[in-house]
Design an enzyme around this catalytic site. Structure first.
Site, PDB file in Angstrom:
ATOM      1  N   ASP A 171      -2.627  10.003   0.417  1.00  0.00           N
ATOM      2  CA  ASP A 171      -2.030   8.888  -0.497  1.00  0.00           C
ATOM      3  C   ASP A 171      -2.071   9.145  -1.867  1.00  0.00           C
ATOM      4  O   ASP A 171      -3.057   8.970  -2.684  1.00  0.00           O
ATOM      5  CB  ASP A 171      -2.966   7.591  -0.113  1.00  0.00           C
ATOM      6  CG  ASP A 171      -2.310   6.215  -0.515  1.00  0.00           C
ATOM      7  OD1 ASP A 171      -1.313   6.456  -1.057  1.00  0.00           O
ATOM      8  OD2 ASP A 171      -2.764   5.217  -0.119  1.00  0.00           O
ATOM      9  N   HIS A 194       8.689   4.920   6.561  1.00  0.00           N
ATOM     10  CA  HIS A 194       8.073   4.366   5.177  1.00  0.00           C
ATOM     11  C   HIS A 194       8.364   5.009   4.121  1.00  0.00           C
ATOM     12  O   HIS A 194       8.923   4.497   3.096  1.00  0.00           O
ATOM     13  CB  HIS A 194       6.203   4.156   5.274  1.00  0.00           C
ATOM     14  CG  HIS A 194       5.752   3.472   4.187  1.00  0.00           C
ATOM     15  ND1 HIS A 194       5.830   2.059   4.098  1.00  0.00           N
ATOM     16  CD2 HIS A 194       5.679   3.733   2.936  1.00  0.00           C
ATOM     17  CE1 HIS A 194       5.307   1.545   3.032  1.00  0.00           C
ATOM     18  NE2 HIS A 194       5.049   2.873   2.186  1.00  0.00           N
TER      19      HIS A 194
END
Length: 403
Positions: free
Chosen positions: A230, A318
């Site tokens: 991330d 995503h």
């Protein structure tokens, strides 16, 4: 959650179990891991350098300067721990409210500058070297409108999104303070000092939230609770100036923070096969590489196709839905954290900075419609704040609000 906001691109170019086997929200998306930058490199021109997202505090022996053109809570390297505090001001006349806000901002400036100094007077912050504290202070849209403050004209609350399950007691607020440091001890002490200073001049606590990053080797990308990297693709300096900081003028050293508290169904997502998890995100979990690439920082090619005509990065991935190529090239700076408030309440504190929150709205609407991560995410709290320009050495945060 809007994530894939990183390396510049040409602007033109699974069924699952959810919470308690229920069909999860229609749209919880805008925030997960597809590589958006939870840990940002230093972005200010002065004594900080821009670069790819990395984690870990800078050298422990040096304090991070509080004073500067832009607040260090945005420009300095992302710290391992965070603590957010939201406050409200009593609703009074505009003149009385402005006076109260001046007092609160003065108290916050003094408290934060002192705590971030080389020699903070509180004995609990002594003996371990500089605190490495960084912070930011922001103004909520409702307060800005109520007091007719000089903030960007586009500053406004987010609209409702399909699937939102927001708790108003943990959302919004007139003022937002974010503290970041290398350890929870520093944050606990400074949060107490900030809360006391704000309360003493009339601010009322609304909500607080703590978060953390995993221990990560400097220069590498941290993972979130889904196990995904991330922070792969935060914007570089040029893109940050274009899309994150305000336009030249009174707001040029300010930005807008969008905050979302997103509960993650970690167990449900982990039950999927590795292949299904990777296809839901659009990146391989083991190394963070986009399904269309060969290295972590390769730009995702959202138009690449397999021999059978299907997209290499699935249409519901995503990464694909959050791609800047669907949003005129616009990017945001992500500095997100994980949180753990109990066995059934763990997830992501999505914190992203951008020039205009309408960017988040556009991305989240796309994610709400198709994101494969939707069954595993619940958006439970939300806030927007105009992050004020920094304060000069003899100045106070918010001096531009009254012009």
């Amino acid at each position: 959650m809007p994530t894939e906001q990183g390396n510049a691109q040409d602007p033109s170019r699974p069924a699952a179990t959810g919470f308690g086997r229920r069909r999860a929200l229609l749209a919880a998306g805008a925030v997960l891991a597809a590589g958006v930058g939870a840990a940002a490199d230093e972005l200010a021109r002065d004594d900080r350098t821009a670069g790819r997202a990395t984690t870990g505090a800078p050298p422990a022996e040096a304090a991070v300067p509080f004073h500067g053109a832009r607040q260090a809570g945005v420009t300095a390297s992302q710290q391992p721990a965070t603590y957010l505090l939201s406050f409200d001001l009593p609703q009074t006349s505009a003149a009385t409210g402005r006076k109260a806000l001046r007092s609160v901002l003065g108290a916050l400036t003094s408290t934060l500058a002192t705590a971030a100094s080389d020699a903070p007077p509180d004995p609990r912050l002594q003996g371990g070297g500089a605190t490495r504290l960084t912070s930011l202070v922001g103004i909520g849209p409702a307060l800005a409108a109520r007091l007719d403050l000089n903030v960007p004209a586009s500053l406004e609350e987010l609209p409702p999104f399909p699937g939102d399950r927001l708790d108003p007691r943990r959302s919004n607020g007139d003022l937002l303070v974010q503290l970041c440091a290398a350890d929870r001890w520093t944050l606990t002490v400074v949060a107490e000092l900030v809360g006391g200073a704000a309360h003493a001049v009339g601010a009322v606590p609304r909500w607080t939230q703590s978060g953390f990053l995993p221990h990560t080797t400097p220069g590498t990308t941290p993972r979130n609770l889904f196990g995904s990297k991330d922070g792969t693709a935060n914007p570089d300096h040029a893109a940050t100036e274009q899309w994150v900081w305000g336009p030249p003028g009174a707001h040029g050293n300010g930005t807008v923070l969008v905050y979302r508290r997103i509960r993650m169904d970690v167990t449900g997502f982990a039950a999927l096969s590795e292949s299904r998890r990777d296809r839901a995100i659009g990146r391989r979990a083991r190394d963070g590489v986009a399904l269309s690439g060969t290295a972590e920082h390769d730009e995702p090619d959202i138009y690449a196709k397999n021999p059978d005509g299907s997209y290499v990065i699935p249409a519901t991935a995503h990464v694909r839905l959050a791609s800047p190529r669907f949003d005129g090239g616009a990017r945001m700076l992500r500095r997100s954290y994980s949180y753990d408030d109990g066995p059934t309440d763990r997830g992501l504190l999505f914190c992203a900075f951008m020039r205009d929150s309408a960017q988040f709205t556009r991305i989240q609407n796309r994610l709400a419609a198709r994101d494969a991560l939707t069954p595993f995410l619940q958006h439970r709290a939300s806030a927007v704040a105009y992050v004020l320009p920094g304060a000069a050495s003899a100045g106070t945060l918010g001096e531009q609000l009254w012009t």
